[in-house]
Enzyme design. Structure first.
Site, short mmCIF file in Angstrom:
data_model
loop_
_atom_site.label_atom_id
_atom_site.label_comp_id
_atom_site.label_asym_id
_atom_site.label_seq_id
_atom_site.Cartn_x
_atom_site.Cartn_y
_atom_site.Cartn_z
N GLY A 7 -19.62 8.48 2.62
CA GLY A 7 -20.45 9.65 2.90
C GLY A 7 -21.13 10.09 1.62
CG ASP A 32 -23.98 7.51 5.51
OD1 ASP A 32 -22.77 7.28 5.29
OD2 ASP A 32 -24.89 6.98 4.86
#
Lengths: 418, 418
Positions: free
Chosen positions: B188, B141
């Protein structure tokens, strides 16, 4: 007008290596001083007289073409019908070929394209136009008859096996507190070749993929869910590979993305993985994830099979040799003489034997329980993913794919109103 | 009982290179004659006293570990709460560490793990137990504070950029008669780092990806559909990259796969691509395909970034060095000194500065119109996908990934009832 002109067209879904075939065609034609025109967007470009002069491309560009995925001149999903039903289009095609002095027509595609090439050769003969038509095999579906395999399949198969092995390692690491069931959706409209290739990712009942769902076997929800539960309880997690084309016993596709059909009249599918994931979650309560690689699996040149890449180039080269030798209405096919080590050669096959036949998986390739592949399937599939096709990368970390200039040939005919 | 024992645990979602960090840890510890135990399934294994003796693994196995994706000892999604709320678990953890003579605790994860490592270090101090705690960064991420980037992100970013470039070539070839809009869903949760990385696949307004949807910008359906239509009319097709975490102006996730939450209390997402594809089809009538690579994007070691792989190993090595030097409650972070050529070094940062902060994308990374990345983003992202991490393949065409023996350490404590 050059008297020695060859027209090359791509057809249907593109692959990671169809441009390798194009590079094989152009390279071999150049060695024979034959000019190669390419149809823009496949047969459509031939009908519209939208032709590309490949002689404007540098040798370096053609070398790079050999490792560039997609279809460099454009492809299309347009199928010509019978000579009677589509007479105007076939005649327009011949007009365009004549106008540009085309003596050799190479059509690079699957079943439908082999059929079209075959019909064009018949019509040319009927019209007394000296044209040699050669089909060139391509399809990730691996469903062409006669040939041992189809260029494009081996690379998609390698992508599938590698991806399934990799994501299985991810799922295994997280299963204790996170995702326990993972569903991977593989392309394959009517034949489970790519789903079967996923079987190469592991060996033995505890290695992923634990379950494969084939379009060749009716989808039985209760049996599937029972298997998933059994695997999760035994292994701790379960990796499922499902072919997009699986159907229930009544013949209906398990999932249908919108229910549309493409220009070939084939149902447009998608969404099997999410459907199965929903069922698993609802019935068994396990946390589920799913992946739908879609076009990624057929364009992933970065993980292409060397075997497949070699074959893709070889059929392109052979197609030119056959054409120049006047072998009409044939297709260079791959003939296997040994599994391990894999031995193969290229030989011509009549288009009539390839056209409109669909090669399904032999029943002996699917395990008795219907959820995996047999040793026989493994012996067939394994060689096709062997070797890593070389690929140059730029300093930016991306593969060096080429964009051709695609210089248009001046049109000579009135615009086509077809 | 060895007095010089280090405990290593993996936490949260695994990556293509977290095992490279593990190999870095084990290799460096071996050089210092330090014994490394690994917790099975992350912090859970530490609590359950399920420990693995990594000294049973050969040097060859540890070398292969460095290029094997997934989490070799298992990871987990378990977050410890505050010292007050979760006192029993923290105390159990210390008991296990004491029982096995652990003097150094390395916790390899994201924000939550940095927080846990920090708290463990505080508790050990309060109890007068000599323990050095070091956090080791990891997350695809890319949302860890202080560090230039997070090991795992660069490889997922490279996978994303390469895949988007490849499938865009596929779509471009077929757009005349087939798919005109392609939607790629990137992971994400709250930050659009991976979606942004897709922007590296092309340059200029006509190269894919044509539109990127970021969680940092409210999803405006009308504006999105207008943009898609504009791109299709100008370019002939449109490739969209959408972050799974995009939200409408009222803050709700655009799509939610089942609406569940994981053990960290984060919403479990999925299905943004299919949602957008449905909207495009309904509103504009274009044929649409979509891809959801899901775990494939974080496990694709076969297309790992060399930069990322180097950094993953470097943070593992540095973590051991910091631990042995008694640097408590720190994390080795990546410090960038130049963009092109990329220059970086490893330096220690206090865990307190990393824990529970989420690094969002700078506003200056997103183009003014909200649908693409800026040159500044490109300068930041480009080095992270540079270089191809080496990977040995077997004769079977599959990467040579290792399965460790994972020999269990004899338990010394009563079973944990936590």
């Amino acid at each position: 007008m050059a008297a020695s002109t060859l027209l090359y067209a791509q057809s249907g879904g593109v692959t990671a290596v169809i441009n390798a075939t194009a590079a094989g065609v152009i390279g071999e034609a150049r060695r024979h001083k034959v000019k190669v025109l390419a149809a823009r967007n496949g047969i459509l470009g031939a009908l519209r007289e939208e032709l590309i002069d490949t002689s404007k491309e540098s040798a370096a560009a053609i070398a790079a073409l050999a490792h560039t995925p997609g279809g460099a001149f454009g492809s299309c999903r347009v199928k010509l019908k019978s000579l009677e039903a589509d007479r105007a289009r076939y005649e327009r095609l011949l007009e365009v070929l004549k106008a540009h002095g085309v003596r050799w027509f190479l059509y690079n595609g699957g079943n439908d394209s082999a059929d079209t090439a075959w019909k064009v050769s018949q019509l040319a003969q009927a019209f007394g136009y000296p044209l040699t038509c050669v089909g060139v095999p391509k399809t990730i579906d691996n469903d062409l008859a006669v040939t041992d395999t189809c260029p494009g399949f081996g690379s998609a198969a390698k992508y599938t096996a590698v991806s399934v092995r990799e994501c299985a390692l991810d799922v295994a690491a997280m299963a204790e507190t996170s995702t326990k069931v993972f569903v991977y959706e593989a392309m394959g409209r009517h034949a489970g070749w790519l789903a079967a290739a996923a079987g190469l990712a592991g060996t033995g009942p505890d290695q992923a993929p634990h379950l494969i769902l084939f379009p060749e076997r009716a989808y039985d929800e209760a049996a599937f869910l029972a298997q998933v539960d059994k695997v999760v309880k035994r292994v701790g997690y379960c990796v499922v590979v499902a072919s997009e084309g699986i159907r229930s016993a009544d013949g209906r596709f398990v999932a249908d993305a919108g229910g549309g059909t493409d220009a070939f009249g084939h149902a447009q599918l998608g969404g099997v993985a999410s459907y199965l994931a929903g069922k698993v979650k609802a019935a068994l309560g396990y946390k589920v994830h799913w992946a739908l690689p879609d076009y990624l699996q057929r364009s992933a040149r970065h993980i292409a099979s060397k075997t497949d890449w070699d074959q893709a180039q070889a059929v392109g080269k052979a197609a030119v040799q056959y054409a120049l030798a006047g072998h009409n209405a044939v297709m260079p096919v791959i003939v296997r003489s040994a599994d391990a080590p894999y031995r193969w050669k290229i030989a011509p096959a009549p288009l009539s034997k390839v056209a409109n036949h669909e090669k399904t998986m032999p029943a002996g390739f699917i395990r008795k329980d219907g959820f995996g592949i047999t040793e026989r399937a493994r012996r067939y599939l394994s060689p096709l993913i062997q070797g890593e096709a070389p690929l140059p990368y730029g300093r930016d970390g991306l593969p060096k794919y080429v964009e051709l200039k695609n210089v248009a040939v001046k049109q000579k005919l009135p615009a086509w109103e077809g």
